[in-house]
Design a protein around this motif. Sequence first.
Motif, PDB file in Angstrom:
ATOM      1  N   THR A   1     -12.467  45.059-123.928  1.00 53.01           N
ATOM      2  CA  THR A   1     -14.206  44.733-123.662  1.00 53.01           C
ATOM      3  C   THR A   1     -14.808  45.247-122.612  1.00 53.01           C
ATOM      4  OG1 THR A   1     -14.254  43.016-125.233  1.00 53.01           O
ATOM      5  CG2 THR A   1     -16.421  43.423-124.331  1.00 53.01           C
ATOM      6  N   GLU A   2     -14.365  44.576-121.279  1.00 55.94           N
ATOM      7  CA  GLU A   2     -14.809  44.947-120.317  1.00 55.94           C
ATOM      8  C   GLU A   2     -14.961  46.918-119.752  1.00 55.94           C
ATOM      9  OE1 GLU A   2     -17.155  44.384-116.499  1.00 55.94           O
ATOM     10  OE2 GLU A   2     -16.322  43.067-118.371  1.00 55.94           O
ATOM     11  N   ILE A   3     -14.057  47.120-120.223  1.00 57.56           N
ATOM     12  CA  ILE A   3     -13.642  48.728-120.218  1.00 57.56           C
ATOM     13  C   ILE A   3     -14.430  49.386-120.830  1.00 57.56           C
ATOM     14  CG2 ILE A   3     -12.655  49.823-120.163  1.00 57.56           C
ATOM     15  CD1 ILE A   3      -9.323  48.980-119.162  1.00 57.56           C
ATOM     16  N   ALA A   4     -14.792  49.408-122.092  1.00 59.12           N
ATOM     17  CA  ALA A   4     -15.685  49.977-122.829  1.00 59.12           C
ATOM     18  C   ALA A   4     -16.512  49.132-122.301  1.00 59.12           C
ATOM     19  CB  ALA A   4     -15.592  48.998-124.606  1.00 59.12           C
ATOM     20  N   ALA A   5     -17.635  48.327-121.641  1.00 54.48           N
ATOM     21  CA  ALA A   5     -18.632  47.869-121.425  1.00 54.48           C
ATOM     22  C   ALA A   5     -19.142  48.959-120.155  1.00 54.48           C
ATOM     23  CB  ALA A   5     -19.220  46.533-121.265  1.00 54.48           C
ATOM     24  N   LEU A   6     -18.010  48.561-119.232  1.00 48.96           N
ATOM     25  CA  LEU A   6     -18.304  50.078-118.410  1.00 48.96           C
ATOM     26  C   LEU A   6     -18.012  50.920-118.095  1.00 48.96           C
ATOM     27  CD1 LEU A   6     -18.472  49.724-114.496  1.00 48.96           C
ATOM     28  CD2 LEU A   6     -15.852  49.261-114.583  1.00 48.96           C
ATOM     29  N   SER A   7     -17.683  51.442-119.102  1.00 53.29           N
ATOM     30  CA  SER A   7     -17.135  52.760-119.644  1.00 53.29           C
ATOM     31  C   SER A   7     -18.541  53.462-120.248  1.00 53.29           C
ATOM     32  CB  SER A   7     -16.472  53.465-120.446  1.00 53.29           C
ATOM     33  OG  SER A   7     -14.943  53.107-120.088  1.00 53.29           O
ATOM     34  N   GLU A   8     -19.728  52.659-120.909  1.00 51.42           N
ATOM     35  CA  GLU A   8     -20.786  52.615-121.594  1.00 51.42           C
ATOM     36  C   GLU A   8     -21.472  53.019-120.863  1.00 51.42           C
ATOM     37  OE1 GLU A   8     -24.378  53.934-124.134  1.00 51.42           O
ATOM     38  OE2 GLU A   8     -21.840  53.672-124.330  1.00 51.42           O
ATOM     39  N   VAL A   9     -21.536  52.006-119.124  1.00 51.17           N
ATOM     40  CA  VAL A   9     -22.142  51.588-117.905  1.00 51.17           C
ATOM     41  C   VAL A   9     -22.264  52.555-117.509  1.00 51.17           C
ATOM     42  CG1 VAL A   9     -23.136  51.146-116.202  1.00 51.17           C
ATOM     43  CG2 VAL A   9     -22.751  49.466-118.646  1.00 51.17           C
ATOM     44  N   LYS A  10     -21.099  53.802-117.569  1.00 50.81           N
ATOM     45  CA  LYS A  10     -21.001  54.924-116.909  1.00 50.81           C
ATOM     46  C   LYS A  10     -21.137  56.005-117.366  1.00 50.81           C
ATOM     47  CE  LYS A  10     -16.970  57.454-115.367  1.00 50.81           C
ATOM     48  NZ  LYS A  10     -16.745  58.408-116.615  1.00 50.81           N
ATOM     49  N   ARG A  11     -21.353  56.535-118.379  1.00 51.27           N
ATOM     50  CA  ARG A  11     -21.723  57.495-119.208  1.00 51.27           C
ATOM     51  C   ARG A  11     -22.731  57.446-119.125  1.00 51.27           C
ATOM     52  NH1 ARG A  11     -17.700  56.046-123.358  1.00 51.27           N
ATOM     53  NH2 ARG A  11     -18.933  53.869-123.936  1.00 51.27           N
ATOM     54  N   ARG A  12     -23.654  55.867-119.382  1.00 47.40           N
ATOM     55  CA  ARG A  12     -25.681  55.935-119.768  1.00 47.40           C
ATOM     56  C   ARG A  12     -25.686  56.396-117.735  1.00 47.40           C
ATOM     57  NH1 ARG A  12     -27.455  50.114-120.104  1.00 47.40           N
ATOM     58  NH2 ARG A  12     -29.048  50.855-118.987  1.00 47.40           N
ATOM     59  N   LEU A  13     -24.985  55.904-116.605  1.00 50.39           N
ATOM     60  CA  LEU A  13     -24.815  56.455-115.535  1.00 50.39           C
ATOM     61  C   LEU A  13     -25.033  58.031-114.811  1.00 50.39           C
ATOM     62  CD1 LEU A  13     -25.941  55.560-111.819  1.00 50.39           C
ATOM     63  CD2 LEU A  13     -23.498  55.377-112.065  1.00 50.39           C
ATOM     64  N   GLU A  14     -24.241  58.460-116.037  1.00 52.64           N
ATOM     65  CA  GLU A  14     -23.586  60.380-116.074  1.00 52.64           C
ATOM     66  C   GLU A  14     -24.901  60.621-116.178  1.00 52.64           C
ATOM     67  OE1 GLU A  14     -20.611  60.601-117.618  1.00 52.64           O
ATOM     68  OE2 GLU A  14     -18.734  60.108-116.192  1.00 52.64           O
ATOM     69  N   ARG A  15     -25.326  60.036-117.596  1.00 52.29           N
ATOM     70  CA  ARG A  15     -26.917  60.940-118.381  1.00 52.29           C
ATOM     71  C   ARG A  15     -27.936  60.619-117.292  1.00 52.29           C
ATOM     72  NH1 ARG A  15     -24.318  58.411-123.636  1.00 52.29           N
ATOM     73  NH2 ARG A  15     -25.534  56.572-123.033  1.00 52.29           N
ATOM     74  N   ALA A  16     -28.099  58.574-116.722  1.00 54.20           N
ATOM     75  CA  ALA A  16     -29.340  59.394-116.062  1.00 54.20           C
ATOM     76  C   ALA A  16     -29.221  60.454-114.527  1.00 54.20           C
ATOM     77  CB  ALA A  16     -29.382  58.262-114.958  1.00 54.20           C
ATOM     78  N   LEU A  17     -27.703  60.344-113.950  1.00 52.24           N
ATOM     79  CA  LEU A  17     -27.709  61.433-113.354  1.00 52.24           C
ATOM     80  C   LEU A  17     -28.517  62.860-113.237  1.00 52.24           C
ATOM     81  CD1 LEU A  17     -27.322  61.534-110.254  1.00 52.24           C
ATOM     82  CD2 LEU A  17     -24.883  61.888-110.521  1.00 52.24           C
ATOM     83  N   ALA A  18     -28.012  62.874-114.250  1.00 53.02           N
ATOM     84  CA  ALA A  18     -27.490  64.683-115.141  1.00 53.02           C
ATOM     85  C   ALA A  18     -29.754  64.569-115.028  1.00 53.02           C
ATOM     86  CB  ALA A  18     -27.576  65.107-116.454  1.00 53.02           C
ATOM     87  N   GLU A  19     -29.951  63.478-115.476  1.00 54.58           N
ATOM     88  CA  GLU A  19     -31.691  63.551-115.772  1.00 54.58           C
ATOM     89  C   GLU A  19     -32.584  64.234-114.650  1.00 54.58           C
ATOM     90  OE1 GLU A  19     -33.432  63.927-118.643  1.00 54.58           O
ATOM     91  OE2 GLU A  19     -31.437  63.114-119.813  1.00 54.58           O
ATOM     92  N   THR A  20     -31.980  63.449-113.553  1.00 56.46           N
ATOM     93  CA  THR A  20     -32.419  63.240-112.862  1.00 56.46           C
ATOM     94  C   THR A  20     -32.448  64.707-111.636  1.00 56.46           C
ATOM     95  OG1 THR A  20     -31.067  63.323-111.096  1.00 56.46           O
ATOM     96  CG2 THR A  20     -32.106  61.639-111.296  1.00 56.46           C
ATOM     97  N   ALA A  21     -31.684  66.038-112.811  1.00 54.63           N
ATOM     98  CA  ALA A  21     -32.364  67.540-111.791  1.00 54.63           C
ATOM     99  C   ALA A  21     -33.432  68.364-112.420  1.00 54.63           C
ATOM    100  CB  ALA A  21     -31.067  67.756-112.427  1.00 54.63           C
ATOM    101  N   GLY A  22     -33.797  67.459-113.716  1.00 57.63           N
ATOM    102  CA  GLY A  22     -35.170  67.925-113.712  1.00 57.63           C
ATOM    103  C   GLY A  22     -36.386  67.930-112.874  1.00 57.63           C
ATOM    104  N   PRO A  23     -36.336  66.035-113.172  1.00 55.32           N
ATOM    105  CA  PRO A  23     -37.754  66.015-111.853  1.00 55.32           C
ATOM    106  C   PRO A  23     -37.576  66.877-110.442  1.00 55.32           C
ATOM    107  CG  PRO A  23     -36.681  64.218-113.161  1.00 55.32           C
ATOM    108  CD  PRO A  23     -35.997  65.880-113.625  1.00 55.32           C
ATOM    109  N   LEU A  24     -35.827  66.524-109.522  1.00 52.52           N
ATOM    110  CA  LEU A  24     -35.775  67.013-108.580  1.00 52.52           C
ATOM    111  C   LEU A  24     -36.756  68.932-108.500  1.00 52.52           C
ATOM    112  CD1 LEU A  24     -34.695  67.117-105.986  1.00 52.52           C
ATOM    113  CD2 LEU A  24     -32.442  67.503-106.990  1.00 52.52           C
ATOM    114  N   GLN A  25     -36.000  69.677-109.354  1.00 52.80           N
ATOM    115  CA  GLN A  25     -36.435  71.072-109.747  1.00 52.80           C
ATOM    116  C   GLN A  25     -38.185  71.089-110.158  1.00 52.80           C
ATOM    117  OE1 GLN A  25     -34.268  73.247-112.763  1.00 52.80           O
ATOM    118  NE2 GLN A  25     -35.140  75.361-112.081  1.00 52.80           N
TER     119      GLN A  25
END
Length: 484
Positions: A163-187
């Motif tokens: 359960t913890e691995i699944a939760a951390l994986s989901e948070v990691k995917r959210r973090l990756e998506r959030a990091l990808a979303e910052t590329a647009g505002p920076l540009q």
Amino acid sequence: MGSTLTATYARPKTSHFLPAISTMAASYRGIQPVSAMSHSANQWRTNSYYKNTGTLPSSLSIQRENLDLVRAKTMFYPSNRTALSTRYTPDDWYKSNYSNYRESESSRKSAERLRQDTIRLMQDKDHLTRRTQETTSKNLGERVNDIVFWKSELSHEIDNMVTEIAALSEVKRRLERALAETAGPLQVSQECLYHREKRMAIDLVHDHVEKDLIKEVEVIKSCQERMRRHLERAVAQLASNRAAQHELERDMSDKVTAHRIDDRCHHLRNTSNGIGYYRGIERLDPSISLPDTWSKFTDDNILHSQSERAISHKLRDEIEILLNTTSNEMWNQFNNVNVSFTNRISETSDAKSSLQTHLAKTLQEIFQTEMLIESLKKALRDKECPLKVAQTRMEERIRRPNVELCRDNPHHRLVVEVKEIEDTIYKLQERLMEAENTLQNLVKTKVTLEHDLSVKANSLFLDQEKCMSIRKSFPSMPRLVGFT
């Protein structure tokens, strides 16, 4: 692991528990061990057995055997067969019978003692074997219970870790998506800076908009750096979690195998199938752990997994806080930049309006100055004819003859008239020069105003059309925290 070869079920079955009385003595005197089992059987026989079977014959029996041997050697000689030479006396007969009675009684008593000792030994050993087997079964049952307990603990911890691995994986995917979303505002921020570099002349200033844009770039890069660090930590923590899960699953697999084996051993009975002899198995010791180290190994695995889960849970909380913090920082700075843009656009628009007003007035003044110049020029042209008339009159009157060339009032008036006209022309020419200079200044002002207007128009175009239009595509708050 079975019974000895002297056990009852290892001997051939007979129809009676004891042999017949007539053959009892003979059976004990002439007993011969089975050749295949003689060596192993002797290892498990009691001392009383060796004492009873090793009893020496009495002196009477030896004497009787010697007499029988002498008689056997001499009875066939005819010279010895006389009336006085008898085989036995009545005393010998009675003694022989008495000796047989005594020997029979001794043999029966010895057999009875052996039978009673053997029965008692068999009963004691049977009780001992049963108690030992029951104790072993009890120990195996306790061992199975211990294994079941640790299996349940391992299963519970594995479920929690999954359960913890699944939760951390989901948070990691959210973090990756959030990091990808910052590329647009920076540009967008960088493009706004590049567009505003195209401002011209005096508008190329280091204003609040530029300061806020530079700060926005710094804020986004700072958020990206923090996200990358937490993403690396999440990847490393996922590896640690999976390593702990692997250790738990390997321990669980070993526990399942051990539980199956010990449970089968616990349910083995004397009548079970598949039991057999394994010579020397008790001398083998393949054990690599003790009960304390065995339970400590699983407990350490569970504690290590719990520790990794606690670290992972803390990291998830930190990532959640980071996502909310970074999204708020970027949104606040985005709004600040937009406010600065709005204010700057308003200031530029006001300046442009003022410039347009001044330009219109300047154009009106230029027009009036040009009209004035034309009027001055016309006035100068209008003074040419009166000056010509006055000078022509004076030139004509110079031709008067002799005394007629008199300095009379007309002459004085013509001189005054010429001077007045020339003075008027001079003053009109000065005014014309001033008007022309003023016109040139007005034209320069007009050019300056027009250039400044073009600069302001360019700045407005860059800020309002280029920058603000692309800033409308800034990601929403849910996307900045990793939700799609």
